[in-house]
Structures are given as C-alpha cells and as structure tokens.
Design an enzyme around this catalytic site. Structure first.
Site, PDB file in Angstrom:
ATOM      1  N   ASP A  78       0.823  -1.217   0.000  1.00  0.00           N
ATOM      2  CA  ASP A  78       0.000   0.000   0.000  1.00  0.00           C
ATOM      3  C   ASP A  78       0.849   1.255   0.000  1.00  0.00           C
ATOM      4  OD1 ASP A  78       0.798  -0.791   2.633  1.00  0.00           O
ATOM      5  OD2 ASP A  78      -0.611   0.667   3.467  1.00  0.00           O
ATOM      6  N   GLU A 145       0.069  -1.501   5.508  1.00  0.00           N
ATOM      7  CA  GLU A 145       1.112  -1.091   6.445  1.00  0.00           C
ATOM      8  C   GLU A 145       0.898   0.337   6.917  1.00  0.00           C
ATOM      9  OE1 GLU A 145       4.991   0.748   7.651  1.00  0.00           O
ATOM     10  OE2 GLU A 145       3.662   1.279   5.994  1.00  0.00           O
TER      11      GLU A 145
END
Length: 486
Positions: A78, A145
């Site tokens: 991400d 994350e």
C-alpha cells in the site's frame, strides 16, 4: 508509460512505473495484489495469499547456491494517499503521474508511492531477473502497512521458511536500520452538542494551508507546523472573541503531519473585522516562528453561509481546551542514541461528523513504556472533556541487536561496494519488523533503502542515484548470504 522506465536499473523502474498505474492506497491493494500474483504465476513462481491478504512468492535458489540460508525479501503493497487540495485526484481510480525532476522522481500533485513502491519494485525485479544470484528466496508483500500494519499483525507463524529478513522500507541512502519505534492509535470521539443559532449572526470560514506536512515519525523532529495544532490555537482565540464553532476539519491521516485544516465559525454581525485581526496576528506570528521550516503558511478568513447549528458553548470550550492539551510533536529524545527521537505524538486528524467530533492521534516510542505513558496522557486530556477514547492497534518497536550477523553482512557489503561504511541507525517510524518478531522470533533482520524525501505528502520524491545504489547493494547482499550451517 512514463519516462522513468528508461532510468537505471531499468527493470526496477519499469516495475515501479507499472505500480504507479495501478491504484493501491491503504485498504485498496486488491487490484495490485491480483496483478502481482498473476504476473508471478505466469513466471511459474510459487504464489500464496494468506488469510489477511499478504502475498508470499517463492523462487528457487540460483544454481549452486541452494546451501545458503533462506532470505525473506519484504515490502508492503500500500501507499499513503495524500494530494494537494486542487489536484482532484481519486486514489482508488486514478494513476499516479511520476515525472523526472533532475536527479529526483516526483508525482504531479500527489504522493509518489516510492514509500514503499521502490522497495516493492526491487522485490519484483529480483524475482524477474535470473542474473541476480541468491539462495532460497521468499518475497513477503504485506497489506495495509500505512494505516494499521494489518498485514504484519496478521502474519501467521510457520508460513515462511527463511532465516534472514531484508526489509526495504527505509528511506535514506547510506543508512542501515537495526531498530524502529512502536506505536498506538488514539481514536477519540467527542459528542457534538448543538445549540440553536442566535439571531443576528454571520458565518466565516477559517482555513489554514500552505504547510509542508510530512511523515509523522521521520519528519517530526524537524519542527514543521501542524495544521491541526495551529487550528487548536486559532479556535482558542476565536472562542475568546465570542465566536461559536459550527464545524472543524483538519488532516487526513494519523501518520501524516497535517498540512491543511479549517473551521466554520459563527459570530455576531459586524464582528468579522475583530476576528480578522486575530487571524492576521497569528499568521504573522506563525510565519516568524516557522521561518525556514514552513515558509508558506497561509491563514484565510472569508464569509460563509450560515450553518443550521452551532456547538453548545460549554462543549465547544471543552473541545478546544482538550485539543490544546493534546500532546503533539517530540516529547522525549533517546538517552542512549544521540539525536534519535524516543517518543512523539501526532495530532493527525480532526473531523466533524453528524453527532460527534472525531480526533485521531498516532503515538510513537522506541519503548513500550513511553508509548503507553503518552497514550494515557492523551486519553486523560480528552476524557476530561467528556470524550470516549480507545487506544487501538498497539505494536511494539524493533529492539536493536548490535550483534546481528545480517547487519554485519550489510555493513561489510556496503564497504566492499561503495568503499565506505553506512551509518547504523534506529528509525522513529513504524517498520513492520517489530511485529514480525512475534511470529518469527528467530529472524535476523535489517532494513535499508534509497533516499526518499517528503514521504506521506505531495512533496514526496525519490533520488534516482540512490535507487541505483540501493539496487547494487541489494543484489550484492543476496549473493553473499552465508551457508545454512554458519
């Protein structure tokens, strides 16, 4: 396709360009994960998706290197979605637009996603390039994350076989990381108790903009202005001047220093000039106070349409005082590690909902005790104002191991490749390594990466020369992994 595909190392940059064309903000990694899995299967690599959404891709050792210790090469999928207010960018649909600016790659009006897209691209390039020599290899690509470390939290024991983890989520060429801060989110809900709008009122929109923002861990020690913090001071001024608060907004992410904030204020007709004088005075103060750090702070006050409601004065006072009392910025420096932040907090998000005001802070510390102490301070400040506070997603730091063989390997390799030793550091940010230790306590871990500046803001940029150096170091480290019995 963009011009970055012509940069060196070409394979890495070609993968990064592809990543830029597939939207992948936190919580929306599915399309990118699907593309990576399909690509890996086409290359007849072993691909597994775990229950939380992480990808694990295995590649057999290069001929003759089957005896080396297994390596887990790791990145997260991400990216942080931050855009300039006038960009109109939709991170769930629109591609990132990278462009070359001298020796840097930037994005047009948005975060670039070099954090951790360059590391992810390097992982894919290693899988794709059979000229890269390595022992048994597993690539671990985690989800979410940036907004909660969900993938690292949910990683199950026993899925991975490697002994050494190479994390690619560091952001300074010439530095190697052996530890990181842990953190916890403070999620705060204050009731919005409305009062009827008195007669003879006028509304004004207060806006704070022009701030640099940045990463709430890596940049927190630089003294950059926080729009949410400034908003608390301005609301205190406005309240003292008799203004009522109808709504307030500030920041977009708990792990980004807020760049913009604003409030809708109501006050008796004809009092706008008094409020404007207060705003002008604060702007002059802030421009002097943050000179050389945030040189483009801009405060504006413009007429607005009257709202249907305004906050109860007593509730407004409690909210403003709580925001002023909320810990923010560097709170302690490490006594063992010179110039390293020990504990910090970021007043990241303020948002008005229908029946409440939502506030979110991210508290970081190298030790769990410091993290928990500031979390309790934050909770106490808002609970005194009548808020409901939950402390969520606590994760541990990664305790430094000075005797780490993996660290020594990277140091020796850096010396061989570049003729100098890198700086060994502990980062005041939440790398996933601390969480991995819960499921894989035997892993020997080290983190390194290229120079990335302005992460978590539209100023994000990655240094082209540093990417090439990062790739050279990574390739050499993989070839020098020791045998399993050493």
């Amino acid at each position: 396709m963009s011009d970055i595909r012509q940069l060196d190392p070409a394979l890495l940059w070609q993968f990064f360009d592809t990543l830029c064309r597939i939207p992948h903000p936190s919580g929306h990694e599915a399309a990118l994960r699907r593309w990576i899995a399909d690509w890996a299967r086409e290359r007849e690599l072993d691909v597994r998706q775990d229950n939380i959404g992480n990808l694990i891709i295995r590649k057999a050792a290069s001929p003759g290197l089957e005896h080396l210790k297994g390596v887990v090469l790791q990145a997260h999928m991400d990216m942080v979605p931050q855009a300039n207010a006038d960009s109109g960018h939709d991170f769930t649909r629109d591609p990132i637009q990278p462009w070359i600016d001298g020796d840097w790659v930037r994005a047009r009006g948005t975060t670039l996603g070099a954090d951790n897209g360059i590391g992810l691209a390097a992982c894919l390039a290693v899988l794709a390039d059979d000229q890269v020599r390595h022992g048994p290899l597993e690539v671990l690509l985690t989800v979410d994350e940036e907004s909660g470390m969900t993938g690292a939290f949910g990683l199950e024991p026993g899925l991975l076989e490697g002994e050494i983890l190479l994390n690619t989520d560091s952001e300074q060429d010439g530095d190697v990381y052996m530890g990181c801060a842990g953190g916890v989110d403070a999620n705060i809900i204050l009731p919005y108790q409305a009062s009827a709008l008195p007669d003879g009122q006028e509304a004004w929109q207060l806006t704070i903009g022009g701030l640099r923002g940045g990463h709430s861990g890596i940049n927190i020690h630089q003294g950059r202005a926080s729009a949410t913090r400034l908003l608390a001071e301005l609301l205190d001024d406005a309240t003292a001047a008799g203004a009522g608060l109808a709504a307030l907004e500030g920041g977009t992410l708990r792990n980004a220093i807020a760049r913009e904030a604003g409030a809708l204020l109501v006050l008796p007709a004809g009092q706008g000039a008094r409020l404007q004088a207060l705003v002008d005075a604060r702007q002059a103060q802030y421009r002097e106070e943050f000179a050389g750090v945030d040189d483009h702070i801009h405060l504006s006050l413009v007429p607005a349409g009257l709202p249907e409601r305004v906050m109860n004065p007593e509730q407004q006072a409690r909210l403003v005082r709580a925001l002023l009392a909320c810990p923010h910025g560097v709170l302690a420096m490490s006594r063992q590690l010179p110039e390293v932040v020990q504990t910090s907090s970021n007043l990241g998000v303020i948002k008005t909902e229908h029946d409440h005001v939502y506030v979110q802070c991210l508290i970081r510390s190298l030790d769990d005790g410091g993290r928990d102490r500031v979390a309790r301070m934050t909770a106490a400040a808002f609970e005194l104002a009548g808020a409901r506070v939950s402390l969520d997603g606590a994760y541990p730091g990664w305790r430094p191991d000075p005797a780490s063989p993996a660290m020594q390997l990277v140091l020796d390799t850096h010396q061989e490749v570049f003729g100098s030793l890198p700086a060994v550091k502990v980062i005041h940010a939440g790398l996933e390594c601390g969480l991995f230790k819960a499921a894989y306590p035997h892993w020997d871990m080290v983190s390194f990466g290229p120079t990335i500046q302005g992460a978590h803001s539209p100023d994000e940029k990655v240094n082209i020369t540093a990417v090439a150096r990062f790739w050279r170091l990574l390739v050499k480290v993989l070839a020098r992994i020791p045998p399993r019995d050493s």
